[in-house]
Design a protein around this motif. Sequence first.
Motif, mmCIF file in Angstrom:
data_model
loop_
_atom_site.group_PDB
_atom_site.id
_atom_site.type_symbol
_atom_site.label_atom_id
_atom_site.label_comp_id
_atom_site.label_asym_id
_atom_site.label_seq_id
_atom_site.Cartn_x
_atom_site.Cartn_y
_atom_site.Cartn_z
ATOM 1 N N GLY A 28 0.792 -1.219 0.000
ATOM 2 C CA GLY A 28 0.000 0.000 0.000
ATOM 3 C C GLY A 28 0.823 1.266 0.000
ATOM 4 O O GLY A 28 0.321 2.360 0.283
ATOM 5 N N TRP A 29 2.112 1.137 -0.341
ATOM 6 C CA TRP A 29 3.014 2.297 -0.339
ATOM 7 C C TRP A 29 2.941 3.107 -1.636
ATOM 8 O O TRP A 29 3.498 4.200 -1.708
ATOM 9 C CB TRP A 29 4.457 1.840 -0.128
ATOM 10 C CG TRP A 29 4.720 1.297 1.244
ATOM 11 C CD1 TRP A 29 3.900 1.360 2.339
ATOM 12 C CD2 TRP A 29 5.903 0.609 1.676
ATOM 13 N NE1 TRP A 29 4.484 0.748 3.415
ATOM 14 C CE2 TRP A 29 5.723 0.285 3.048
ATOM 15 C CE3 TRP A 29 7.091 0.227 1.052
ATOM 16 C CZ2 TRP A 29 6.685 -0.400 3.782
ATOM 17 C CZ3 TRP A 29 8.052 -0.456 1.785
ATOM 18 C CH2 TRP A 29 7.848 -0.761 3.145
ATOM 19 N N ALA A 43 0.459 4.594 -4.960
ATOM 20 C CA ALA A 43 -0.900 4.898 -5.408
ATOM 21 C C ALA A 43 -1.228 4.031 -6.626
ATOM 22 O O ALA A 43 -0.412 3.937 -7.551
ATOM 23 C CB ALA A 43 -1.009 6.378 -5.773
ATOM 24 N N TYR A 61 0.599 -0.571 -10.449
ATOM 25 C CA TYR A 61 1.147 0.376 -9.478
ATOM 26 C C TYR A 61 2.270 1.251 -10.032
ATOM 27 O O TYR A 61 2.805 2.091 -9.313
ATOM 28 C CB TYR A 61 1.651 -0.365 -8.240
ATOM 29 C CG TYR A 61 0.524 -0.802 -7.338
ATOM 30 C CD1 TYR A 61 -0.064 0.089 -6.451
ATOM 31 C CD2 TYR A 61 0.023 -2.099 -7.408
ATOM 32 C CE1 TYR A 61 -1.114 -0.297 -5.633
ATOM 33 C CE2 TYR A 61 -1.031 -2.504 -6.592
ATOM 34 C CZ TYR A 61 -1.599 -1.597 -5.712
ATOM 35 O OH TYR A 61 -2.643 -1.984 -4.904
ATOM 36 N N SER A 86 2.181 6.780 -2.040
ATOM 37 C CA SER A 86 0.894 7.128 -1.431
ATOM 38 C C SER A 86 1.007 8.327 -0.496
ATOM 39 O O SER A 86 0.002 8.949 -0.151
ATOM 40 C CB SER A 86 0.330 5.919 -0.676
ATOM 41 O OG SER A 86 1.271 5.425 0.250
ATOM 42 N N GLN A 128 -0.962 14.070 -5.920
ATOM 43 C CA GLN A 128 -1.106 12.869 -6.741
ATOM 44 C C GLN A 128 -1.729 13.138 -8.101
ATOM 45 O O GLN A 128 -1.381 12.487 -9.085
ATOM 46 C CB GLN A 128 -1.893 11.800 -5.980
ATOM 47 C CG GLN A 128 -1.121 11.260 -4.781
ATOM 48 C CD GLN A 128 -1.774 10.044 -4.154
ATOM 49 O OE1 GLN A 128 -2.581 9.357 -4.777
ATOM 50 N NE2 GLN A 128 -1.418 9.766 -2.904
#
Length: 435
Positions: free
Chosen positions: A96-97, A99, A128, A306, A311
Motif C-alpha cells: 500500500g506504499w 498509489a 502500481y 501514497s 497525486q
Amino acid sequence: MNLSRLLLGSTCIALAGAASAAQTLTIATVNNADMIRMQRLSQTFEQQNPEIDLNWVVLEENVLRQRLTTDIATQGGQFDVLTIGMYEASLWGDKGWLAPMTNLPADYDLDDVFPSVREGLSVDGTLYALPFYAESSMTYYRTDLFEQAGLQMPERPTWTQMAEFAEKLHKPDQDQYGMCLRGKAGWGENMALVTTVANAFGARWFDEQWQPEFNGPEWTRAATFYVDLLSKYGPPGASSNGFNENLALFNTGKCAMWVDATVAGSFVTDTSQSKVADKVGFTFAPQQDTDKGSAWLYSWALAIPSTSKKQEAAKAFTTWATSRDYAKLVAETDGVANVPPGTRESTYSAEYMAAAPFAKITLESLKQADPASPSAKPVPYVGIQLVTIPEFQAIGTQVGKMFSAALTGQMPVEQMLTAVQQSTTREMKRAGYPK
C-alpha cells in the motif's frame, strides 16, 4: 490614474495567486541516458501544464534505490514521482506504499502496453507503476573485429563460445578488451548479470524449500566462469563497472563484446555518442546448459508514493512521460531509434524496426523471458535476475559485494561461495523462511 493603479494592483494580485497555486513535483530518477532525455524533454510538459513545476533529483542507480527504499519505508514523503522497477512495484504496491494507477486517460491506451510488462508492475491485477521503458539483456559485439579475426557470432551463443571469442579478441596493449561485463556490486548491478549467467549454467538462488544453493556444482561452475572470464579478458577495474561505465567503454571502442541491457541498443548506435556506431552487431544473451533465465526482464517505471500530496499532478506527469505522445516527441526531436523501447506494441512499427537494428532481438528476448520459470530446476520465487521477496534487496547487495571481492582477488571463488551460502542462509532463517 487611480483606476489604472487599481487595475494594475488587481493584475499583480492575480499573478501572485497563480504563482502560489503552482505545484512543484519532486521526481527521483536514475542517471541513465533515457531518463536524462526525459528530464530535457519535460520542458514540453511544463509548457503544456504551467501550473506544474518539476524538481529533479537524478541519482546513480544504487544510490537511487537506497534513497527511495529508505524514504518509502519510513513514509518520509520526499518525492512525488519515483523511478522504480518491477521488484519495487510489486512489493511496495502490495504494502500500500504506492498509489494505484487506475482511471488512466482513454488515450493512454493501456492495452498497447505489453502484457508481461503490465503484469510485472501489478499486484492482483492492479497496476502500481507506468513503464517508461522495458528491457531484456542481449549481446553486443564489434562486427569489424569479428571479421578481422575470421570469427562468426552465432545467433544464440553459449558462454563457452563467448570466452573463446574473448580470448582471441583480447588485446590489452591496444586498449581493446575481449569482454565487458558488470562487476560493480549491487543487487541490480553485478547480480543482475551474474544471476543470468548462473541461470544459464542451471543454478538457482533457492531450492523449493527456500534453501540457498551457492554450495552446489552449478553455482561453482557459473561463478568460476564469470570471475575467470572477466579477470582474464575484461578491462582493468572491472569490479567498479556497472551499466554506465561499460557503455562508455564500449562506445569508445574498448570492448570487443558486451552483454547487458537491451536498452543500450539506441546508445551504441548513436553517432553522437558512439565511436563504433556503424560497427555493432546484436544477438541474444548467451546460453549454456539451458536457455532458461539467460536474458532478464526489467522495466524502469514511474510510480507515485501514497504519501504524495500532489497525486493528481504526479499522475498527469507520469501518464505524459509514458504515453504515445512522449514517444512521438522523442522520435521528432532525437530520432525514432531513440524512442523508449520494450513497453508498447505500437513502438515496433515498420519505421522503428528499420531504424533500430537491435529492435528484433529486443522484442524476441522480451517475449521469451519468463520470470515464473527462470531456472532449469523448479523455484519457489518469481524473477529472472532477482528474487521477488522483500529480503532480496539486502541479500542481493551483500552477495554482490562478495562477487565483486572475488573479482579483485580478495578471496578465491570457493571461499566466496561458502561465505555467500552462510550469509544468505542466516538472513533467510532470520526472515522466517520457509514461510
